[in-house]
Enzyme design. Sequence first.
Site, PDB file in Angstrom:
ATOM      1  N   HIS A   1       0.846  -1.183   0.000  1.00 35.38           N
ATOM      2  CA  HIS A   1       0.000   0.000   0.000  1.00 35.38           C
ATOM      3  C   HIS A   1       0.886   1.237   0.000  1.00 35.38           C
ATOM      4  O   HIS A   1       0.812   2.062   0.887  1.00 35.38           O
ATOM      5  CB  HIS A   1      -0.941  -0.033   1.212  1.00 35.38           C
ATOM      6  CG  HIS A   1      -1.780  -1.285   1.277  1.00 35.38           C
ATOM      7  ND1 HIS A   1      -2.441  -1.705   2.399  1.00 35.38           N
ATOM      8  CD2 HIS A   1      -2.054  -2.216   0.331  1.00 35.38           C
ATOM      9  CE1 HIS A   1      -3.086  -2.836   2.149  1.00 35.38           C
ATOM     10  NE2 HIS A   1      -2.866  -3.169   0.897  1.00 35.38           N
TER      11      HIS A   1
HETATM   12  C1  LIG Z   1      -0.050  -9.368  -1.957  1.00 29.20           C
HETATM   13  C2  LIG Z   1      -0.914  -8.159  -2.152  1.00 29.20           C
HETATM   14  C3  LIG Z   1      -2.145  -8.080  -1.494  1.00 29.20           C
HETATM   15  C4  LIG Z   1      -2.954  -6.970  -1.670  1.00 29.20           C
HETATM   16  N1  LIG Z   1      -4.170  -6.948  -1.050  1.00 29.20           N
HETATM   17  C5  LIG Z   1      -4.976  -5.879  -1.182  1.00 29.20           C
HETATM   18  C6  LIG Z   1      -6.255  -5.845  -0.567  1.00 29.20           C
HETATM   19  O1  LIG Z   1      -6.669  -6.791   0.093  1.00 29.20           O
HETATM   20  N2  LIG Z   1      -7.035  -4.744  -0.715  1.00 29.20           N
HETATM   21  C7  LIG Z   1      -6.611  -3.664  -1.442  1.00 29.20           C
HETATM   22  O2  LIG Z   1      -7.351  -2.694  -1.520  1.00 29.20           O
HETATM   23  N3  LIG Z   1      -5.418  -3.692  -2.074  1.00 29.20           N
HETATM   24  C8  LIG Z   1      -4.593  -4.757  -1.963  1.00 29.20           C
HETATM   25  N4  LIG Z   1      -3.377  -4.788  -2.607  1.00 29.20           N
HETATM   26  C9  LIG Z   1      -3.008  -3.631  -3.439  1.00 29.20           C
HETATM   27  C10 LIG Z   1      -3.598  -3.730  -4.832  1.00 29.20           C
HETATM   28  O3  LIG Z   1      -3.149  -4.892  -5.458  1.00 29.20           O
HETATM   29  C11 LIG Z   1      -3.226  -2.489  -5.642  1.00 29.20           C
HETATM   30  O4  LIG Z   1      -3.749  -1.354  -4.987  1.00 29.20           O
HETATM   31  C12 LIG Z   1      -3.786  -2.482  -7.050  1.00 29.20           C
HETATM   32  O5  LIG Z   1      -3.497  -3.670  -7.725  1.00 29.20           O
HETATM   33  C13 LIG Z   1      -3.211  -1.279  -7.785  1.00 29.20           C
HETATM   34  O6  LIG Z   1      -3.627  -1.238  -9.116  1.00 29.20           O
HETATM   35  P1  LIG Z   1      -2.741  -0.467 -10.197  1.00 29.20           P
HETATM   36  O7  LIG Z   1      -3.440  -0.622 -11.477  1.00 29.20           O
HETATM   37  O8  LIG Z   1      -2.481   0.887  -9.699  1.00 29.20           O
HETATM   38  O9  LIG Z   1      -1.342  -1.213 -10.180  1.00 29.20           O
HETATM   39  P2  LIG Z   1      -0.979  -2.738 -10.483  1.00 29.20           P
HETATM   40  O10 LIG Z   1      -2.106  -3.621 -10.204  1.00 29.20           O
HETATM   41  O11 LIG Z   1       0.297  -2.994  -9.777  1.00 29.20           O
HETATM   42  O12 LIG Z   1      -0.736  -2.767 -12.035  1.00 29.20           O
HETATM   43  C14 LIG Z   1       0.308  -2.072 -12.634  1.00 29.20           C
HETATM   44  C15 LIG Z   1       0.652  -2.769 -13.926  1.00 29.20           C
HETATM   45  O13 LIG Z   1       1.534  -1.958 -14.659  1.00 29.20           O
HETATM   46  C16 LIG Z   1       2.542  -2.746 -15.220  1.00 29.20           C
HETATM   47  N5  LIG Z   1       3.710  -1.897 -15.430  1.00 29.20           N
HETATM   48  C17 LIG Z   1       4.491  -1.310 -14.497  1.00 29.20           C
HETATM   49  N6  LIG Z   1       5.472  -0.619 -15.067  1.00 29.20           N
HETATM   50  C18 LIG Z   1       5.331  -0.746 -16.403  1.00 29.20           C
HETATM   51  C19 LIG Z   1       6.040  -0.242 -17.526  1.00 29.20           C
HETATM   52  N7  LIG Z   1       7.117   0.529 -17.378  1.00 29.20           N
HETATM   53  N8  LIG Z   1       5.619  -0.579 -18.767  1.00 29.20           N
HETATM   54  C20 LIG Z   1       4.523  -1.369 -18.928  1.00 29.20           C
HETATM   55  N9  LIG Z   1       3.821  -1.871 -17.907  1.00 29.20           N
HETATM   56  C21 LIG Z   1       4.208  -1.558 -16.650  1.00 29.20           C
HETATM   57  C22 LIG Z   1       2.767  -3.831 -14.188  1.00 29.20           C
HETATM   58  O14 LIG Z   1       3.382  -4.967 -14.764  1.00 29.20           O
HETATM   59  C23 LIG Z   1       1.362  -4.094 -13.699  1.00 29.20           C
HETATM   60  O15 LIG Z   1       0.723  -5.093 -14.442  1.00 29.20           O
HETATM   61  C24 LIG Z   1      -2.532  -5.894  -2.475  1.00 29.20           C
HETATM   62  C25 LIG Z   1      -1.304  -5.975  -3.131  1.00 29.20           C
HETATM   63  C26 LIG Z   1      -0.497  -7.080  -2.982  1.00 29.20           C
HETATM   64  C27 LIG Z   1       0.785  -7.154  -3.702  1.00 29.20           C
END
Ligand SMILES: Cc1cc2nc3c(=O)[nH]c(=O)nc-3n(C[C@H](O)[C@H](O)[C@H](O)COP(=O)(O)OP(=O)(O)OC[C@H]3O[C@@H](n4cnc5c(N)ncnc54)[C@H](O)[C@@H]3O)c2cc1C
Lengths: 576, 253
Positions: free
Chosen positions: A505
Amino acid sequence: MATKLPHVPVVIVGMGWTGGIVAAELTKAGIKVVGLERGKERSTADYYMGHDELRYAQRYEMMQDLSKDTVTIRHNLKERALPYRTHGSFLLGDGLGGAGSHWNGQSFRFLPYDFEIRSKTIERYGEKKIPEGMTIQDWGITYDELEPYFDKYEKMAGISGEQEQNPMVGKRSNPFPTGPMKTTPSMKMFMEASKKLGYHPYIYPSANLSEMYTNPDGIQRAACQYCAFCERFGCEYGAKADPVVTVIPVALKTGNLEIRTQSTVTRVLHDGKKATGVLYVNNITGEEFEQPADIVMLGGFVFTNVRLLLNSKLGKPYDPNTGTGVIGKNYAYQLSGGAGGTVGFFDDKEFSNFMGAGALGAEVDDFNGDNFDHSNLNFIHGAGIRIAQAGERPIANNTVPKGTPSWGKEFKQQSIKYANRVLKVSMQGSSMPFRHHFLDLDPTYKDQFGLPLLRMTFDFEEQDREQVKFIAQKTAEIMKEMGPTTMQTTTELKPYDVTVYQSTHNTGGVIMGSDPSTSAVNNYLQMWDAENVFVVGASAFAHNSGYNPTATVGALAYRTAEGILKYIKQGGGSLV
Amino acid sequence: MADGKQPQDTSRRSFLKNSGIAIGGLIVGGVVGGALGGGQKTTQKEEVEKVVEKTVDYNQALMYFNQEQFQITEAAAERIYPKDDLGPGAKDLGVAYYIDHQLASPWGMNAKEYMQGPFFPDAPANLGMQSPLRRHEIFSIGLKGLADYCQQKYSKKFQELSEEEQDAVLKVFEEGKEFKLVGTTTSAFFKLLRSATIEGVYSDPMYGGNKDMQGWKMRNYPGNQMGYAKDIEKEGLVKYEPKSLHDHMSMGK
Ligand SMILES: Cc1cc2nc3c(=O)[nH]c(=O)nc-3n(C[C@H](O)[C@H](O)[C@H](O)COP(=O)(O)OP(=O)(O)OC[C@H]3O[C@@H](n4cnc5c(N)ncnc54)[C@H](O)[C@@H]3O)c2cc1C
Ligand code: SF4
């Protein structure tokens, strides 16, 4: 030389929750979108051998390959930042679905207090309550303004929760789309104990899905099987809400989304005023491509979002000495990982601790946000107090009473004895930003392409230590009421330790607000300095609350999607 | 099911049907679709019995260690997780084979970790692992250290010492003060040895340890079950016959 590809209306960096949500909303409205994802493709078929603790939970099968890209970390401006060489404190997502494929699914909305934290703190306690160096600010949006987007997110994901309005949190326009998860014996004990103490416990809102559900996009998902391989694992049943089984197929079905996996974006191209596209590398062939676009959306999680902007020289970098500039500002984290928690050992009682689901548990919010009087306390905000039943797997869970050796005969006997006789009440504490907590580019360490890594400067503060001490009393009080044979409470918060898993987080760095001199994006997450760039995710949080972030991230992503459609319709310009 | 035991012959296929997850709709596919696709030739019970009958375990051979290294590891892991009246120790569970196989794996080579310099191995521990050494190197250096130390102090091999002496040696290594290694510390090595031993006791038997799921059985851990939806609200400890990932192999056929 990069190969220049045909121009597209919208390019999205990262296909996790934020990229997936925005892609679905835009493509449904008929907009063509290209999604660039650095990791591999994924489907539920990949989880055939999914119930493997070693591979997924200990060896981080689904997480970012740190040999290619990582961050460096230091506690303060004087320390030498060193690379985060192996996963520990947080686990970065990678591949289609991002961290949304291996998250737990605990789905809390941030509090009304969070969005107006500065004004409301001053209103109740006066300006002196905010200590020197604490850079809290209002988010430029209120809870009420964001409520319809929370609602949209929850309907898409099918969030399961109690149907009555909880008095401790923001008002809902609709009940949760599905009923609450099951109540386990340990949850029952926690809820009874905290009720007796006058608190208001409730079952976690959960993206694990308590019952079969069809969402407004026509996506049907099966109910959670409580398989206990959830956090750090993909869901083989497609029960857990994950971009791969919700928003991404909806976007693909429109025919308007083209996903290119194995595509690592290295730069946002721009002319100083607006972005013209992105530069990316195909990981398989090593070829470099330029993808021109009218609109660029960054959804690569906090660290990628900030690093891409800094490496692309887009937006004004934050300077901790003057407190000016915005990119990298207000990095925040959370208080968890055992601090403030109480472990209870029950000699005469057994529990099936190995059962569980990622978002199964109960929570007390009486000491979260500004739900209690802080007049005589040396901190603001607070924490969620909780009991979780995510399924205790045997490599990671060997809790023994203090004083037990960590190996040998006694360790074996005690760890086996207590495997199903231990319960934990823990905290998820908020994290306030400080002037000297920030993200910038590392001067020494480079990624696979020779580009500077991102550098984090962060440590816990007096605010955090005070909060942990206070909440620890509450977790102890509740545990005591649950009647363990013995218990132990961790009241001390040590300096930030990157080797111990706490949470993924991480927040801030491209924060939202209503003033371009103190924030990087407006309340549509549109960049003040480049109107056709939208930076989406927890990077927009001006501080971090005592809740998991994704419901708030998801709500903001729905608002961004609406903003982008508006932007296209009005032919450009600022949305606020 | 009054005693909480799961029926033995719950096949993946009937499980999916009974629990109502075999739904149509836009998504779900993948594993579920595949599992429902074909007929099931052997029941799971037959499949399990076939494996138990097998006497030769071809997995028990070495990918990384030499004989001496293997023997020291086996003896040391046994002290970390000893045999007692609760059940087998690390040796009988095959933990040394597990560790050997892991050191030869991408994990042993730190393949997914950031291994670019400059390195500052003496950095504060809370900034994480900062050594240029790979795990297999730390292990080899540590094992050599154990052998050397025992030779110096007892004029014996580690594996020839009494249990009490072995414990004393491991304590010295854990504390990391008395004996120096080149490139790493005895405590870094001990930490690795300890965590690898626990992994070998409790990881799926396919990795070479946790022989016949006995590590799991000792603590009533059921391994790889399809789910606990039916039992999760029950009071007390519900007991199951454990299942491994191998049991899963028969399910999709
Ligand atoms: C083990 C774990 C448990 C969690 N549990 C919870 C929970 O219970 N409740 C909750 O609210 N949140 C939880 N979270 C947090 C939640 O997963 C994230 O808040 C959420 O996935 C964020 O979404 P996002 O799209 O911002 O980023 P992400 O889901 O991280 O997606 C980002 C994507 O961008 C891609 N990317 C990054 N850099 C590049 C680049 N330079 N070029 C191309 N692609 C790129 C990555 O490969 C990834 O696929 C948890 C996280 C983890 C790791
Ligand atoms: S606990 Fe439920 S949601 Fe999580 S992986 Fe298992 S079945 Fe899926």
